[in-house]
Design an enzyme around this catalytic site. Sequence first.
Site, PDB file in Angstrom:
ATOM      1  N   ARG A 141       0.801  -1.227   0.000  1.00 16.16           N
ATOM      2  CA  ARG A 141       0.000   0.000   0.000  1.00 16.16           C
ATOM      3  C   ARG A 141       0.837   1.282   0.000  1.00 16.16           C
ATOM      4  O   ARG A 141       0.399   2.298  -0.505  1.00 16.16           O
ATOM      5  CB  ARG A 141      -1.024  -0.004   1.135  1.00 16.16           C
ATOM      6  CG  ARG A 141      -2.115  -1.052   0.880  1.00 16.16           C
ATOM      7  CD  ARG A 141      -3.248  -1.010   1.898  1.00 16.16           C
ATOM      8  NE  ARG A 141      -4.064   0.184   1.790  1.00 16.16           N
ATOM      9  CZ  ARG A 141      -4.019   1.218   2.602  1.00 16.16           C
ATOM     10  NH1 ARG A 141      -3.185   1.227   3.632  1.00 16.16           N
ATOM     11  NH2 ARG A 141      -4.786   2.257   2.407  1.00 16.16           N
ATOM     12  N   CYS A 198      13.712  -5.677  -4.094  1.00 14.15           N
ATOM     13  CA  CYS A 198      14.628  -4.911  -4.930  1.00 14.15           C
ATOM     14  C   CYS A 198      13.869  -3.825  -5.658  1.00 14.15           C
ATOM     15  O   CYS A 198      13.558  -3.946  -6.848  1.00 14.15           O
ATOM     16  CB  CYS A 198      15.312  -5.841  -5.918  1.00 14.15           C
ATOM     17  SG  CYS A 198      16.235  -7.098  -5.060  1.00 14.15           S
TER      18      CYS A 198
END
Length: 437
Positions: A329, A360
């Site tokens: 979110r 990553c």
Amino acid sequence: MNTRDTLYVKDGNLMIGSFKATELAAKFGTPLYVMDAQYIAEVCDAFVAAVNKCGSGAVAFANKAFATVATAKLAAAHGLWFDVVSGGELYLVAQAGADMKKVLFHGNNKTPREIDEGLAHGIGFFVVDSLNELELLDEKAGRRGVKQDVLVRVNPGVSAHTYEAVMTAAPFSKFGFDVHGDALDVIKDIASRKNLNFRGLHVHIGSQIYDHSSYDAAIDITTDFVKKLADEGIVTDILDMGGGYGIYYTDEDPKFTPRRYAYTVESIARLVAEKSAEKGLKQPFLIVEPGRSIVGEAGITLYTVGAIKDFPGVRKYVAVDGGMFDNPRYALYESRYSAVIANKADKPADEIVTIAGKCCESGDLIGKDMPLQHAETGDILAVFSTGAYNYSMASNYNLNAVPPVVLVDGDKADYIVKPQTYGDLLRNNTVPEWLNG
Ligand SMILES: *Cc1c(COP(=O)(O)O)cnc(C)c1O
């Protein structure tokens, strides 16, 4: 922190039900979603009482906020209906043993297969959202020899006071038919069809709404439209006002209790009754569809603190063993959360840190500039209000396992979603024969 009977600090430890958060982390591992059954039950009961205060109605849990078989059973046991938005959610509520007559199927683009599945399960209501769906549903219901009850998603053109990605009823939304545009013709069309039974209207103006006036405006416009239908001889038995009640994430948000949430539903029920009477309409059966407000604050995510990187005077990163794969979110909406170090919960939150995930992706944060106790590697970090749109939006990005979910019910705690194994991650991988040499 929005503390309650089942979420509190004792002897320096964050407690969930009768358990220390650190105890749950040790037993079930991290990252871990923890759901508080007693809180869910309390909110469900308060909502059901509220929706029946000024007439009769039902509370349909919006599965998209958090879908597991166990919590669906819990919600059903407290009298809730269900709203589903996919064949998968439909399958889940069927597996949970829900009464399919108390299921509503939403969505702006239900596939032909999903329409078939809804009909096969004999669900209570399709919420018709497009002309394509109307044609398909009419034809498929006809082929099965059933007359399907439908609600029609209408857009009252109200801008909810919330952020754009979760605002669904502004003009030109992808959802519904415009009450000032084609909605009337669409409903007349449905009323004339052999295999469809028009039962009412559905409105959902958005999410994370604190401001009542958005609902008030939507109810006024929608009941005007009900009147317009009545003038055409079309009866609206049911009014579904959607969900969207805002919850507490940080100290900038109001701290509501279940009773206060229920008050929002009560005032919607009261206004629907008042406006219906005022406009000479029969009082509709009222449905509300809260998702976030039932499960959001029930959820706490536990992480273990790993790498810590300090750029003095700029930013301090506290990295955890989760991230956007369990809570996307921040990456999606820059959503804000509050957190505590579970084993130092009584210490002052006198540092401002950025909590980073392990993916990553530099946007992989749980939150930026959050007040926190002094974190050390190995501490257990608890992030609050993660019950809605976290697990349901989780992914296997970077081939991280989606964390398991543990339900705490007072002094009981057990998995409701088991941990994923590496094998689970590759379960559907397959190698075409020509690559096998
Ligand atoms: C998302 C949604 C809900 C639930 O919204 P919350 O903000 O979680 O309460 C209810 N109804 C519909 C149609 C929705 O799309």
